[in-house]
Enzyme design. Structure first.
Site, PDB file in Angstrom:
ATOM      1  N   TYR A  31       0.830  -1.201   0.000  1.00  0.00           N
ATOM      2  CA  TYR A  31       0.000   0.000   0.000  1.00  0.00           C
ATOM      3  C   TYR A  31       0.866   1.253   0.000  1.00  0.00           C
ATOM      4  O   TYR A  31       2.076   1.193   0.213  1.00  0.00           O
ATOM      5  CB  TYR A  31      -0.951  -0.003   1.200  1.00  0.00           C
ATOM      6  CG  TYR A  31      -0.291   0.366   2.524  1.00  0.00           C
ATOM      7  CD1 TYR A  31       0.556  -0.523   3.172  1.00  0.00           C
ATOM      8  CD2 TYR A  31      -0.494   1.605   3.112  1.00  0.00           C
ATOM      9  CE1 TYR A  31       1.164  -0.192   4.370  1.00  0.00           C
ATOM     10  CE2 TYR A  31       0.103   1.950   4.322  1.00  0.00           C
ATOM     11  CZ  TYR A  31       0.934   1.049   4.944  1.00  0.00           C
ATOM     12  OH  TYR A  31       1.546   1.385   6.124  1.00  0.00           O
ATOM     13  N   ARG A  50       7.878   3.887  -4.986  1.00  0.00           N
ATOM     14  CA  ARG A  50       8.045   2.983  -3.835  1.00  0.00           C
ATOM     15  C   ARG A  50       7.067   1.805  -3.937  1.00  0.00           C
ATOM     16  O   ARG A  50       7.399   0.679  -3.590  1.00  0.00           O
ATOM     17  CB  ARG A  50       7.863   3.741  -2.518  1.00  0.00           C
ATOM     18  CG  ARG A  50       8.197   2.867  -1.307  1.00  0.00           C
ATOM     19  CD  ARG A  50       8.250   3.648  -0.009  1.00  0.00           C
ATOM     20  NE  ARG A  50       6.955   4.208   0.331  1.00  0.00           N
ATOM     21  CZ  ARG A  50       6.746   5.056   1.330  1.00  0.00           C
ATOM     22  NH1 ARG A  50       7.767   5.459   2.080  1.00  0.00           N
ATOM     23  NH2 ARG A  50       5.550   5.540   1.581  1.00  0.00           N
ATOM     24  N   ARG A  98      -8.160 -20.137  -0.253  1.00  0.00           N
ATOM     25  CA  ARG A  98      -7.107 -19.875   0.722  1.00  0.00           C
ATOM     26  C   ARG A  98      -6.083 -20.997   0.834  1.00  0.00           C
ATOM     27  O   ARG A  98      -6.249 -21.958   1.571  1.00  0.00           O
ATOM     28  CB  ARG A  98      -7.731 -19.614   2.095  1.00  0.00           C
ATOM     29  CG  ARG A  98      -6.710 -19.186   3.141  1.00  0.00           C
ATOM     30  CD  ARG A  98      -7.317 -19.005   4.508  1.00  0.00           C
ATOM     31  NE  ARG A  98      -6.286 -18.639   5.457  1.00  0.00           N
ATOM     32  CZ  ARG A  98      -5.442 -19.503   6.025  1.00  0.00           C
ATOM     33  NH1 ARG A  98      -5.517 -20.789   5.753  1.00  0.00           N
ATOM     34  NH2 ARG A  98      -4.532 -19.069   6.874  1.00  0.00           N
ATOM     35  N   HIS A 100      -1.698 -20.970   1.195  1.00  0.00           N
ATOM     36  CA  HIS A 100      -0.657 -19.970   1.481  1.00  0.00           C
ATOM     37  C   HIS A 100       0.152 -19.589   0.247  1.00  0.00           C
ATOM     38  O   HIS A 100       0.485 -18.423   0.041  1.00  0.00           O
ATOM     39  CB  HIS A 100       0.304 -20.487   2.562  1.00  0.00           C
ATOM     40  CG  HIS A 100      -0.281 -20.476   3.939  1.00  0.00           C
ATOM     41  ND1 HIS A 100      -1.365 -21.252   4.301  1.00  0.00           N
ATOM     42  CD2 HIS A 100       0.046 -19.771   5.041  1.00  0.00           C
ATOM     43  CE1 HIS A 100      -1.660 -21.032   5.564  1.00  0.00           C
ATOM     44  NE2 HIS A 100      -0.818 -20.122   6.047  1.00  0.00           N
ATOM     45  N   LYS A 145       6.558  -1.854   1.960  1.00  0.00           N
ATOM     46  CA  LYS A 145       5.348  -1.277   2.574  1.00  0.00           C
ATOM     47  C   LYS A 145       4.204  -2.270   2.415  1.00  0.00           C
ATOM     48  O   LYS A 145       3.327  -2.114   1.562  1.00  0.00           O
ATOM     49  CB  LYS A 145       5.033   0.090   1.940  1.00  0.00           C
ATOM     50  CG  LYS A 145       4.172   0.967   2.849  1.00  0.00           C
ATOM     51  CD  LYS A 145       4.303   2.420   2.482  1.00  0.00           C
ATOM     52  CE  LYS A 145       3.329   3.307   3.224  1.00  0.00           C
ATOM     53  NZ  LYS A 145       3.478   3.333   4.675  1.00  0.00           N
ATOM     54  N   GLU A 177      12.873   2.955  13.736  1.00  0.00           N
ATOM     55  CA  GLU A 177      11.928   3.994  13.290  1.00  0.00           C
ATOM     56  C   GLU A 177      10.781   3.983  14.289  1.00  0.00           C
ATOM     57  O   GLU A 177      10.965   3.546  15.422  1.00  0.00           O
ATOM     58  CB  GLU A 177      11.477   3.730  11.855  1.00  0.00           C
ATOM     59  CG  GLU A 177      10.839   2.373  11.644  1.00  0.00           C
ATOM     60  CD  GLU A 177      10.340   2.136  10.222  1.00  0.00           C
ATOM     61  OE1 GLU A 177      10.085   3.092   9.494  1.00  0.00           O
ATOM     62  OE2 GLU A 177      10.173   0.952   9.866  1.00  0.00           O
ATOM     63  N   LEU A 201      11.315   1.553   6.875  1.00  0.00           N
ATOM     64  CA  LEU A 201      10.707   1.998   5.624  1.00  0.00           C
ATOM     65  C   LEU A 201      11.397   3.308   5.245  1.00  0.00           C
ATOM     66  O   LEU A 201      11.513   4.209   6.096  1.00  0.00           O
ATOM     67  CB  LEU A 201       9.208   2.241   5.818  1.00  0.00           C
ATOM     68  CG  LEU A 201       8.513   2.663   4.530  1.00  0.00           C
ATOM     69  CD1 LEU A 201       8.270   1.447   3.644  1.00  0.00           C
ATOM     70  CD2 LEU A 201       7.193   3.356   4.824  1.00  0.00           C
TER      71      LEU A 201
HETATM   72  N1  PDD Z   1       3.050   5.182   7.246  1.00  0.00           N
HETATM   73  N2  PDD Z   1       7.759   4.042   8.749  1.00  0.00           N
HETATM   74  C1  PDD Z   1       6.619   3.342   8.806  1.00  0.00           C
HETATM   75  C2  PDD Z   1       6.623   2.017   9.492  1.00  0.00           C
HETATM   76  C3  PDD Z   1       5.445   3.853   8.219  1.00  0.00           C
HETATM   77  O1  PDD Z   1       4.314   3.127   8.244  1.00  0.00           O
HETATM   78  C4  PDD Z   1       5.478   5.128   7.597  1.00  0.00           C
HETATM   79  C5  PDD Z   1       4.265   5.739   6.942  1.00  0.00           C
HETATM   80  C6  PDD Z   1       6.690   5.833   7.582  1.00  0.00           C
HETATM   81  C7  PDD Z   1       6.821   7.185   6.920  1.00  0.00           C
HETATM   82  O2  PDD Z   1       6.778   7.071   5.514  1.00  0.00           O
HETATM   83  P1  PDD Z   1       6.226   8.256   4.603  1.00  0.00           P
HETATM   84  O3  PDD Z   1       6.997   9.473   4.976  1.00  0.00           O
HETATM   85  O4  PDD Z   1       6.514   7.794   3.224  1.00  0.00           O
HETATM   86  O5  PDD Z   1       4.764   8.410   4.880  1.00  0.00           O
HETATM   87  C8  PDD Z   1       7.801   5.251   8.155  1.00  0.00           C
HETATM   88  C9  PDD Z   1       1.832   5.614   6.594  1.00  0.00           C
HETATM   89  C10 PDD Z   1       1.603   7.076   6.644  1.00  0.00           C
HETATM   90  C11 PDD Z   1       0.666   4.794   7.147  1.00  0.00           C
HETATM   91  O6  PDD Z   1       0.842   3.598   7.293  1.00  0.00           O
HETATM   92  O7  PDD Z   1      -0.413   5.349   7.375  1.00  0.00           O
END
Ligand code: PDD
Length: 287
Positions: A31, A50, A98, A100, A145, A177, A201
């Site tokens: 996503y 990305r 379903r 895996h 992501k 993070e 990420l």
């Molecule tokens: N999340 N690290 C993680 C684990 C994240 O889920 C996100 C963003 C970021 C920051 O990435 P960016 O600057 O590209 O938004 C870092 C989004 C906003 C979410 O899951 O809602």
């Protein structure tokens, strides 16, 4: 009624997702969340790029070219009259009984997007917020992501229960993070943030901060730092789409610096706001 993008078509919102969609069963998908400011998406190309990388990392073929996806997303935001908010975009491996392993023969990925109005939290940006610390129990491909967000969800819930905006992850002593944002510390006028490897990420807002820091001649070090470094830092801030840049003034019970948003963080926020003001539909980081 709001519209959604579903399998390449913009349609009136209705219940479209199949119970056997692999995003439900396995979190088998990826996503993006794209911030929209005064009707203009920020760094859309970077988000789509990305998405392409995430797709390739999980061996998923995107159902349309990024350029077509981009025009569909712009059309959707326009049709929905989105001024301030986000575009949520998701691609799952598709619908199949379903098992895996990947469906064989291949099924079509399910690609959908919707928009949501969301106001900017400028008061938090101005006043700063509290974060908590929690062990990073995620897998070793945090650079993708994916829809598998349970550890992030649990960490964010813990933050909320402690009146904090975020849960900052540490793997052993190293800060990686946060549950849905990247973490920076400031020491002696320089920024430090975890390198973009498999443990984090690589946030688009994180990369935007690099651009702004370059403009402000603030050195950026993509180097790991520890829990102790975080607590002893002059300043701490987090970055994420639509949250933008938020000063962290308290971590658990420890005050950061003098307990107020720091001057370096404030300068970066100021530049960010200037860029938001002058945002164009095609703003990119590297052009
Ligand atoms: N999340 N690290 C993680 C684990 C994240 O889920 C996100 C963003 C970021 C920051 O990435 P960016 O600057 O590209 O938004 C870092 C989004 C906003 C979410 O899951 O809602």
């Amino acid at each position: 009624m709001k519209n959604i993008l579903f399998q390449g078509n913009i349609i009136e919102q209705r219940k479209v997702v199949d119970v056997e969609d692999r995003s439900y069963q396995f979190g088998d998908g990826i996503y993006e969340v794209i911030g929209v400011y005064d009707g203009k998406p920020m760094l859309l190309d970077e988000h789509l790029e990305r998405l392409r990388r995430s797709a390739s990392a999980i061996q998923l073929t995107l159902p349309m070219a990024l350029s077509s996806l981009k025009s569909k997303l712009l059309e959707l935001a326009e049709l929905n009259g989105l001024r301030e908010g986000i575009i949520y975009l998701q691609v799952s491996r598709g619908v199949a009984p379903r098992w895996h392993e990947f469906p064989a023969p291949d099924v079509d990925p399910v690609c959908l997007a919707y928009t949501r109005e969301e106001q900017r939290m400028t008061d938090i940006e101005d006043n700063g917020a509290k974060a908590i610390l929690t062990e990073d129990i995620r897998w070793l491909r945090c650079d993708i992501k994916t829809l598998n967000l349970l550890p992030n969800v649990l960490a964010k819930q813990k933050a909320v229960e402690h009146d904090a905006i975020e849960a900052i992850f540490h793997r052993g002593k190293v800060i990686t993070e946060a549950s849905s944002s990247n973490v920076f510390i400031v020491n002696d006028g320089q920024l430090f943030t975890h390198p973009a490897n498999n443990y984090i990420l690589n946030g688009i807002t994180r990369q935007k901060v690099f651009q702004l820091s370059d403009r402000l001649q603030i050195p950026v070090n993509e180097k790991t730092f520890t829990l102790n470094d975080l607590l002893a830092a002059d300043e701490v801030f987090i970055t994420a789409t639509k949250l933008d840049i938020v000063p962290i003034i308290k971590v658990d019970d420890d005050r950061i610096g003098d307990g107020l948003p720091g001057s370096v963080t404030k300068r970066i926020i100021e530049q960010f706001r200037l860029d938001v003001k002058h945002l164009t539909k095609n703003q990119c980081l590297h052009r």
